[in-house]
Motif scaffolding. Structure first.
Motif, short mmCIF file in Angstrom:
data_model
loop_
_atom_site.label_atom_id
_atom_site.label_comp_id
_atom_site.label_asym_id
_atom_site.label_seq_id
_atom_site.Cartn_x
_atom_site.Cartn_y
_atom_site.Cartn_z
N GLU A 35 30.95 31.14 35.16
CA GLU A 35 31.60 30.70 33.93
C GLU A 35 32.93 31.42 33.75
N GLY A 36 33.95 30.94 34.45
CA GLY A 36 35.27 31.53 34.27
C GLY A 36 35.30 32.97 34.74
N VAL A 37 36.29 33.68 34.35
CA VAL A 37 36.42 35.06 34.79
C VAL A 37 35.67 35.96 33.82
N ASP A 38 35.34 37.14 34.22
CA ASP A 38 34.63 38.01 33.29
C ASP A 38 35.13 39.44 33.41
N HIS A 39 34.55 40.27 32.60
CA HIS A 39 35.05 41.64 32.47
C HIS A 39 35.04 42.41 33.78
N ILE A 65 37.74 41.54 36.12
CA ILE A 65 39.04 42.06 35.73
C ILE A 65 39.13 43.55 36.01
N LEU A 79 42.56 34.22 34.14
CA LEU A 79 41.57 33.47 33.38
C LEU A 79 41.87 31.97 33.40
N ASN A 127 41.36 30.66 36.97
CA ASN A 127 39.94 30.55 37.28
C ASN A 127 39.31 29.35 36.58
N GLY A 128 39.76 29.08 35.38
CA GLY A 128 39.28 27.90 34.66
C GLY A 128 39.66 26.63 35.39
#
Lengths: 251, 510
Positions: free
Chosen positions: B14-18, B21, B476, B479-480
């Motif tokens: 689900e997309g980028v995450d912490h 990053i 982000l 990645n989306g």
């Protein structure tokens, strides 16, 4: 909380002044409303405070909790507790609403030197806040604002605000494009966030939002300046007599 | 780079995450695999002629038929012309100024056990982030190949310059009847399979680079999954070019028998050098009746520096033959590296009701060039194909999707759906979409959709107002944009791919 002092600003592309010496003091716990006709500089003010590119500050300064706001990057302002609910919330295809909000929350927490929130804790927090705003799980899973109705987008802004818990919130025409029911939900969400530690600035054309969120102070903006300030009754006067009356008086 | 990450509590789909990053931030702004390992190498002399081809063959101790096959390929290659139709520009390659064979000296006698592997080599794989357990297996630690109950497993075949250094989980695979070994080993242990299928999907005369590969390939991976067997773990190959001025020409052959299934991952890195290096691999997939192959690539060859100096020329031929009815092949590729990428993983949909899928993310930054896409050749009735291509360009890079969908007259009731999306970052890069569609009967349907968009300032400002830094915001949004393709990757690669997306776009804004 927020102190705007003699703020003058231009659009970078054209050498035309939009803000011509705005002064405004907002204290913790207060709700202010800025009203004004189209083109008076209301939205520009909110963009400049948030740090959007394309504007040039010619004079004046802005303090948020005593810190020079205009010298910070937009994300630094956010981490300090500055939040702008957008008039036109932006769509980000493919990025889950929850992923976005958790990434944002953790980015802010990191800048403030706090620990990241876990996925499970975050989900619990977001679901609880969403419930109050009548936002279902389905909306949480969809990509950020993508394919949302106007009302859903605005409610999503308030959800972000509720989760990020900013101290200074600006709501830029959050009432535009909302039907009566959606406006009630949004207003309830905002009222829920009123508190001693937080200040809220509403930017609106119309009195009707102020029927649901009663401000402590109302300011009238015209031609890049705040031309009159008063209590909630000032909004009623505008509703009755229109802005023409105001700008006439200002001149 | 490609490490297992079983402990993450996030949903990488689900997309980028912490965490992503975090990792990206720690990586810094430079190519992460730009180290080189000092290992004594043995080279064949520079240049290419029949003698070199024979030398490579004898180094691998190959049977005569293979030696002759290579020589035939070499002679056909000398008659072929280097293609120049793609939208890529690069200085002419001097094929006589390359080494065609390099192997770590300690391998002159192949180690009988992995204990004998040069520790420097194992260090290399440690840097590559090969999972700890696999490293132990590579290092020959007793019992490391057994199967503790935690998490998923990936069997690894590691190819260092031209030589396969070891394959993990051999025992467990053998119990399932799966053959997963280096090509040179397969030539000895399964000569009948190699002889039958080698070159049957990509003939030696197919194209210039495939011809070159057929003549000089030195190693690669071989997979055979017997009828009805679902391979119990992901199979993975790590390719690494280390030696200087060396081309890498690996050859992969995967045969999946009736009703069998396999998922195969391929990862690539190379050291940072200011001269360009050639990579011309061939991958052949054969899917028999009801077989299913999922082939995923995360390509992170050195892309050259900010000024376009150095980098890998990645000229690869990948093709799947869906020979059996209802067979299915799914290509997924994340192309972030290389100075020049020229590759079109394709499916020949020969079987009735066969199914081909192609999911691609191609990212080009700085001076990178990519001309990539797929070919879906519908020969069987009721065959289906789906193409989802996401091209991202930044800097002064050029990114081209080039794809062919061909439906033959007798291939009735075929369907194809193609979606090509391009994303531009900045105003000096380019995105091109070149679809070729040949529809030769009226009972089939082909659809093509294409979009081009920019990462817009409003999106970035919105993200930043919520607290994301500028590069986090770009990562982000991108990645989306890639989400559909990232979702098609196996879990282990999805995380890595997201990080790569972010890393390869660093410095592309601001």
């Amino acid at each position: 909380m927020l102190s705007i002092q003699n703020l003058h600003a231009n659009l970078v592309e054209e050498d035309k002044a939009i803000l011509k010496g705005v002064n405004l003091e907002i204290h913790s716990g207060e709700v202010h409303a800025i009203m004004g006709p189209n083109g008076s500089g209301k939205s520009t003010l909110s963009y400049i405070l948030a740090g959007r590119d394309g504007y040039e500050v010619k004079a004046g300064k802005v303090l948020l909790e005593g810190q020079e706001l205009l010298e910070m990057e937009p994300e630094e302002r956010a981490a300090l507790g500055f939040f702008l609910a957008f008039q036109y919330p932006v769509e980000i295809p493919g990025v889950g609403n929850m992923t976005f909000l958790r990434t944002a929350l953790n980015a802010q927490r990191k800048m403030r030197g706090e620990d990241a929130i876990s996925a499970a804790d975050f989900l619990r927090l977001a679901r609880e806040k969403a419930k109050h705003l009548g936002i279902g799980d389905e909306l949480l899973k969809r990509p950020v604002n993508y394919g949302f109705s106007g009302g859903e987008k605005k409610r999503n802004e308030i959800l972000q605000m509720a989760v990020l818990e900013p101290r200074m919130c600006i709501l830029d025409e959050t009432d535009s494009g909302l039907d009566v029911d959606a406006m009630r939900q949004v207003a309830a969400g905002v009222n829920n966030l009123r508190g001693k530690e937080r200040a809220i600035l509403l930017i609106t054309h119309y009195q009707r939002l102020l029927d649901h969120i009663e401000p402590d102070h109302v300011h009238i903006m015209a031609d890049g300046q705040i031309v009159e300030s008063g209590g909630p009754e000032l909004a009623l006067k505008i509703e009755e007599k229109g802005y023409g009356f105001m700008s006439g008086e200002a001149n | 780079m490609f490490h297992l990450n079983n402990s993450v509590d996030v949903k990488p789909r689900e997309g980028v995450d912490h965490q992503t990053i975090e990792t990206v931030k720690n990586v810094g702004s430079h190519y992460r695999h730009g180290w080189e390992t000092e290992i004594e190498m043995e080279y064949a002399p520079k240049g290419l002629n029949e003698e070199i081809v024979r030398l490579i063959s004898s180094k691998n101790d190959e049977p005569e038929w293979l030696t002759e096959w290579r020589c035939a390929a070499y002679h056909r290659w000398t008659e072929l012309k280097e293609p120049n139709w793609a939208m890529v520009n690069y200085p002419r390659i001097n094929y006589q100024d390359q080494y065609y064979y390099a192997q770590p000296k300690s391998f002159e006698q192949k180690p009988k056990s992995l204990d004998e592997v040069d520790p420097k080599l194992l260090e290399t794989y440690e840097k590559l982030g090969i999972p700890l357990r696999e490293q132990m297996v590579l290092a020959g630690v007793e019992g490391a190949g057994e199967s503790p109950a935690d998490g998923r497993k990936v069997a690894v075949d590691a190819v260092f310059d031209s030589v396969s250094v070891g394959t993990t989980f051999q025992e467990e695979l053998r119990r399932a009847g799966v053959v997963f070994c280096s090509m040179s080993e397969a030539v000895k242990t399964h000569p009948e399979l190699v002889r039958r299928y080698l070159g049957s999907v990509v003939p030696m005369t197919d194209n210039y680079f495939a011809g070159l590969n057929s003549a000089v390939f030195s190693d690669g991976s071989f997979v055979y999954v017997p009828p009805g067997v679902h391979c119990p773990m992901e199979l993975s190959t790590y390719f690494r070019i280390n030696a200087k001025d060396t081309g890498q020409f690996e050859r992969t052959l995967i045969i999946v028998d009736q009703g069998a299934k396999v998922s195969y991952l391929e990862g690539c890195t190379a050291p940072q050098r200011d001269t360009s290096q050639l990579h011309a691999a061939v991958v052949e997939l054969v899917a028999l009746e009801d077989a299913e192959i999922k082939y995923s690539t995360v390509q992170n060859w050195f892309p050259g520096d900010e000024n376009g100096k150095g980098g890998i020329y990645n000229f690869v031929t990948k093709r799947a033959d869906c020979r059996g009815d209802r067979s299915k092949v799914m290509w997924t590729q994340v192309e972030t590296g290389s100075a020049v990428t020229w590759k079109y993983p394709s499916c020949i949909l020969r079987g009735a009701g066969s199914h081909g899928e192609f999911y691609s993310i191609a990212i080009t930054n700085n001076h990178q060039q990519a001309d990539t896409g797929t070919k879906m050749i519908h020969l069987g009735q009721n065959s289906r194909s789906r193409i989802v291509s996401k091209g991202i360009s930044a800097g002064v890079a050029q990114n081209t999707y080039r794809g062919l969908v061909s439906v033959h007259p007798k291939a009735k009731n075929c369907r194809n759906y193609t979606q090509c999306d391009s994303l531009l970052i900045g105003d000096k890069c380019g995105a091109h979409t070149v679809p070729y569609i040949e529809l030769r009967n009226h009972a089939s349907r082909v659809e093509h959709e294409a979009t081009t968009s920019k990462v817009d300032d409003d999106q970035l400002f919105y993200c930043r107002q919520r607290g994301l830094g500028e590069e986090e915001a770009v990562a982000l949004v991108v990645n989306g944009f890639c989400r559909e393709v990232l979702q098609a990757l196996p879990m282990e690669f999805a995380m890595e791919a997201q990080q790569l997306v972010a890393i390869s776009l660093e410095g592309s804004v601001g």
